[in-house]
Design a protein around this motif. Sequence first.
Motif, short mmCIF file in Angstrom:
data_model
loop_
_atom_site.label_atom_id
_atom_site.label_comp_id
_atom_site.label_asym_id
_atom_site.label_seq_id
_atom_site.Cartn_x
_atom_site.Cartn_y
_atom_site.Cartn_z
N CYS A 1 0.95 -1.11 0.31
CA CYS A 1 0.05 0.47 -0.18
C CYS A 1 0.92 1.40 0.82
CB CYS A 1 -0.64 0.16 1.77
SG CYS A 1 -2.16 1.02 1.79
N SER B 1 -6.16 1.05 0.09
CA SER B 1 -6.59 0.68 1.48
C SER B 1 -7.55 0.23 1.22
CB SER B 1 -7.23 2.76 1.65
OG SER B 1 -7.69 2.95 1.43
N GLU B 2 -8.72 0.12 0.40
CA GLU B 2 -9.88 -1.37 0.16
C GLU B 2 -9.21 -2.57 0.53
OE1 GLU B 2 -8.52 -0.69 -3.46
OE2 GLU B 2 -8.63 0.64 -2.35
N PHE B 3 -8.28 -2.50 -0.05
CA PHE B 3 -7.46 -3.87 -0.38
C PHE B 3 -6.91 -4.62 1.25
CE2 PHE B 3 -4.88 -7.66 -1.17
CZ PHE B 3 -5.30 -8.28 -2.22
N LYS C 1 -8.15 -3.29 4.57
CA LYS C 1 -8.72 -3.10 4.86
C LYS C 1 -9.19 -4.75 5.07
CE LYS C 1 -10.59 1.42 5.46
NZ LYS C 1 -11.98 2.11 5.18
N ALA C 2 -9.40 -5.34 3.83
CA ALA C 2 -10.59 -7.13 3.65
C ALA C 2 -8.71 -7.77 3.90
CB ALA C 2 -10.39 -7.18 1.99
#
Length: 215
Positions: free
Chosen positions: A25, A32-34, A36-37
Motif C-alpha cells: 500500500c 487502502s480497501e485491499f 482493510k480486507a
Amino acid sequence: MIYLYDLDKTLIKEDSAKLWMDFLCEQGLVGSEFVKAQEKYEDDYAKGILDMDEYQRHFLSVVKGKSVDELKPLLAKFVELKIRPVVYKGALDLIRRNGSRAIVISATNDFIVGAICGFLGIEEFVATNSQIKNGVYSGFMEGVPAFRDGKVERIKEILSGGELKKSVFYSDSINDLPLLKAAKTGILVNPDRLLLKLNDEFKFEIIKFDELAFS
C-alpha cells in the motif's frame, strides 16, 4: 534435536502478511480497501476461523502475473523496511542457542517466508506454496497450505514420524495447536488469548519475547 519455529508473532513481533500488505500500500501497489480486507482475514485467523482458500485468492491476487525475478527486489526492500525492525532479539538468541537443525514453518506464503528466512540465516522452511507457471505467479496456492493440521502434514514431508516425535516446536497461535501436540515438546512464545486459555489443559512451557534485535 530438530527445532521448529512458527514465524509471525513468534520470531517477529508482527504478522508478516499484514506487513507485506502495508508495504504494498505504501508503495502504491494496492489501495487502502485491499488492506482493510486483509485485516478482516487476520481477525478470522486470530479467532481460528479463517477460510484459507478464500484468503489465498485475496492475498495472491496481488502477485498474479508477476514473475519471480520481478518480485525479488520488492521483497528485499520489504524485508529491510518492514521485517528488520520487528525481529525479536530473544528469538535470534534462542535459535543461536538451540543450534542443531532449525526449520521455520509458517502459514504465510513461501515467497515472503523465504525472503525472511534468508535474512534470519535459516536455510530450511515450510510455507504455503504459491503456484508458479512459466516463472510467473498464477494467483493460486499449490498443494496443502501450512495451516492448522496442514502444518503437521507438510512437516511430515521432510521429517519422519520419529524425527517429529523428537522435535521442539515454538509458536504463539491457537492455529498451531495440532503441531504443538504432534511435536515432542511444544513451547508457547507470547501465546495468543485462545491458546493461553487452552494451556490450562496442555501445560506447555511459556516464554516471552519483547526486546527487538535491531531497534
